[in-house]
Enzyme design. Structure first.
Site, PDB file in Angstrom:
ATOM      1  N   CYS A   2      42.376  37.272  31.411  1.00  0.00           N
ATOM      2  CA  CYS A   2      43.571  35.657  31.596  1.00  0.00           C
ATOM      3  C   CYS A   2      43.949  35.630  32.691  1.00  0.00           C
ATOM      4  CB  CYS A   2      44.490  35.925  30.166  1.00  0.00           C
ATOM      5  SG  CYS A   2      44.260  36.614  28.717  1.00  0.00           S
ATOM      6  N   GLY A  28      39.243  33.239  32.563  1.00  0.00           N
ATOM      7  CA  GLY A  28      38.835  33.094  31.317  1.00  0.00           C
ATOM      8  C   GLY A  28      38.503  31.822  30.700  1.00  0.00           C
ATOM      9  N   ASN A 101      48.808  38.426  30.108  1.00  0.00           N
ATOM     10  CA  ASN A 101      47.048  38.453  30.871  1.00  0.00           C
ATOM     11  C   ASN A 101      47.355  40.070  30.966  1.00  0.00           C
ATOM     12  OD1 ASN A 101      44.802  39.293  32.100  1.00  0.00           O
ATOM     13  ND2 ASN A 101      46.108  39.634  33.878  1.00  0.00           N
ATOM     14  N   GLY A 102      46.395  40.889  29.888  1.00  0.00           N
ATOM     15  CA  GLY A 102      46.155  42.312  29.731  1.00  0.00           C
ATOM     16  C   GLY A 102      46.029  42.563  28.514  1.00  0.00           C
ATOM     17  N   TYR A 258      34.922  42.792  40.683  1.00  0.00           N
ATOM     18  CA  TYR A 258      34.241  41.834  39.492  1.00  0.00           C
ATOM     19  C   TYR A 258      34.740  40.473  39.534  1.00  0.00           C
ATOM     20  CZ  TYR A 258      31.606  39.080  35.429  1.00  0.00           C
ATOM     21  OH  TYR A 258      31.016  38.153  35.013  1.00  0.00           O
ATOM     22  N   THR A 304      28.885  36.635  41.914  1.00  0.00           N
ATOM     23  CA  THR A 304      30.291  38.016  42.967  1.00  0.00           C
ATOM     24  C   THR A 304      30.014  39.053  43.762  1.00  0.00           C
ATOM     25  OG1 THR A 304      30.693  37.739  40.906  1.00  0.00           O
ATOM     26  CG2 THR A 304      31.802  39.952  42.244  1.00  0.00           C
ATOM     27  N   ASP A 366      23.521  44.409  42.385  1.00  0.00           N
ATOM     28  CA  ASP A 366      23.953  43.071  41.543  1.00  0.00           C
ATOM     29  C   ASP A 366      25.498  43.772  41.802  1.00  0.00           C
ATOM     30  OD1 ASP A 366      24.804  42.294  39.171  1.00  0.00           O
ATOM     31  OD2 ASP A 366      23.555  43.259  37.799  1.00  0.00           O
ATOM     32  N   ASP A 367      26.671  43.157  41.486  1.00  0.00           N
ATOM     33  CA  ASP A 367      28.131  44.162  41.606  1.00  0.00           C
ATOM     34  C   ASP A 367      28.562  45.302  40.543  1.00  0.00           C
ATOM     35  OD1 ASP A 367      28.813  42.617  38.464  1.00  0.00           O
ATOM     36  OD2 ASP A 367      28.521  40.779  40.019  1.00  0.00           O
TER      37      ASP A 367
END
Length: 504
Positions: A2, A28, A101-102, A258, A304, A366-367
């Site tokens: 988030c 998000g 967030n978490g 990322y 990314t 790719d990341d």
């Protein structure tokens, strides 16, 4: 996963909150919400979808006040119901609005106590609501009619004692002020800043990433330390406290790989510089281990990985080509709720430029490789364009363990690298060669950008969970709760609810 933001100032905040949330939309896309406070009342609007889906001129105009918080959400706990869009609200004590967030790792232990001992009701399955009620009950226990900074700090201390996991929180307490705090290990990011308005008055802001502050003209003050609580009273006085329970800072390594925007600075480390370093170190490994590999062109998998790919191409002295064109209106695939939906979205998300690939030995950058759906489909697309050989390198090590601190990497059985050698994984995704960044090199990439950062949450790569309380039993429960079948069942139920609502 988030994004959160909070502002307390002297001018209307709703549009500033919206603009700051737009800089966090990558964190998000499932739901968004803004709550403000004006003349002893909260004004709240939230819903499912992107910011542009949820907000318009009409509902923004009704978000009154110079004090507010906002949230953008992708669910890692609970479901995608609009009832779980944040911010959350409870009316006792005082009135509290809460954005989180978490992810908590001991929710089941807390829920029973909340009902039996604290006599509080939970209306959703969200761990954010659990944490809000822990905080609210702790303030009730203080018994203050007009709580001060010591009451706030004591309540947050109780949250730290009862709630385990990775979290960053911003809350409004009606008539009191704004509260922000970070988990004891500093896993999830949270940054504080201020600005002086045209009248010479100081306004304050807290957000998940530095870009959210910068777009609104706030000057960065500091990243909250592990276990730090920041309380800004309505009169603008700032109070700080760091918990005695705080541990060594261990920010999530995947933020730098990322999640975070490249123009953000997290805990003193420029994300852009970290990703340049990742490219430098991966190029060195390619030179060591693939010295004789014929590479004609280096192509990033948007978006990314671009920074690392550019550095790899420079170090290898190979052409760099942005040959996979991204449709920016398709969301991140590894967090989409179903395998079929993820696979279908990949070809809508990326389209190849044929002439770059035809007859070439292509190095795709790719990341990271999580479920492996994206890279497998991209390799197939590249081969369809006539590529001679397709090599793949990842700027991160193999992801082989689930994240339990707020990133939706649910079932270990769904992770592409789980239980496989690099050669086996290369065969599964149909790559001619596959190489991963070494974990120590990845950590050094961040430390070189900010020497003060030497310890990280690396759990998705090595299974070492920094909170020390993650058991195999917990991981098994998490896998069962968050696998694709469970999410599809939730989606079916959500669709039923939407259909019933439409009929009514």
């Amino acid at each position: 996963m988030c994004g959160i933001v909070g502002i307390i100032g002297n001018s209307p905040v709703s549009h500033t909150l919206y603009e700051s949330l737009s800089m966090l939309q990558h964190r998000g896309q499932d739901a968004a919400g803004i709550a403000t406070f004006f003349e002893d009342k909260f004004y709240l609007h939230k819903g499912n979808g992107l910011l542009t889906d949820v907000f318009n001129a009409g509902n923004m105009a009704r978000l009154l006040g110079t004090f507010g918080i906002g949230h953008v959400r992708y669910p890692t706990a609970g479901c995608a119901s609009v009832a779980e869009a944040q911010p959350f609200y409870v009316n006792s004590p005082y009135g509290i609005v809460f954005a989180h967030n978490g992810n908590l790792t001991n929710v089941s232990d807390i829920v029973e106590d909340l009902f039996v001992t604290d006599m509080r009701h939970l209306n959703t399955t969200s761990d954010s609501e659990v944490m809000l009620n822990v905080f609210a009950h702790a303030l009730v226990r203080r018994g203050a009619v007009h709580p001060n900074e010591y009451d706030i700090f004591a309540a947050v201390e109780e949250v730290h004692r009862r709630c385990h996991g990775g979290y960053a929180v911003i809350a409004m307490v009606a008539g009191v002020g704004m509260v922000a705090f970070r988990d004891l290990n500093g896993i999830r990011p949270l940054i504080f800043g201020s600005r002086v308005n045209s009248k010479g008055e100081t306004e304050y802001m807290v957000a998940s990433e530095s870009v959210a502050l910068q777009v609104a003209g706030f000057k960065i003050d500091h990243d909250l330390a592990p276990g730090e609580t920041l309380f800004v009273a309505l009169d603008g006085e700032v109070h700080q406290h760091v918990s005695l329970l705080a541990r060594d800072k261990a920010p999530c390594l995947f933020e730098y790989v990322y999640l975070a925007r490249p123009d953000s600075v997290l805990d003193g480390a420029s994300v852009y510089e970290c990703r340049v370093n990742m490219g430098t170190k991966l190029a060195a490994k390619i030179k060591r281990e693939w010295a004789d590999l014929p590479i004609d062109v280096v192509v990033p998998i948007p978006s990314t990985s671009r920074i690392a790919a550019q550095e790899i191409a420079t170090r290898l002295n190979k052409p760099y080509r942005d040959a996979l064109v991204r449709n920016r209106y398709v969301g991140r695939t590894f967090i989409m709720p179903g395998q079929a939906q993820r696979k279908a979205s990949i070809r809508r998300k990326l389209n190849p430029i044929p002439q770059v690939f035809e007859g070439k030995n292509v190095l795709l950058v790719d990341d990271s490789i999580v479920r492996g759906n994206t890279i497998k489909e991209i390799i197939a697309m590249v081969r369809e364009q006539g590529a001679k050989h397709v090599y793949v390198c990842s700027a991160a090590p193999p992801v082989i363990f689930p994240n339990v601190y707020g990133i939706d990497m649910p079932a270990r059985s769904e992770l592409a690298a789980n239980g496989k050698t690099v050669a086996e994984l290369a065969k599964e995704i149909d790559a001619d060669q596959l190489i991963f960044q070494d974990l120590e090199d990845l950590k050094e990439s961040i430390t070189e950008a900010c020497p003060a950062l030497t310890y990280f949450d690396t759990s998705v790569f090595d299974g070492q969970y920094v909170t020390g309380d993650v058991t195999q039993e917990y991981l098994a429960t998490l896998e069962k709760a968050r696998n694709d079948t469970a999410k599809q069942s939730i989606e079916v139920q959500n669709q039923i609810e939407r259909n019933l609502t439409a009929q009514v």
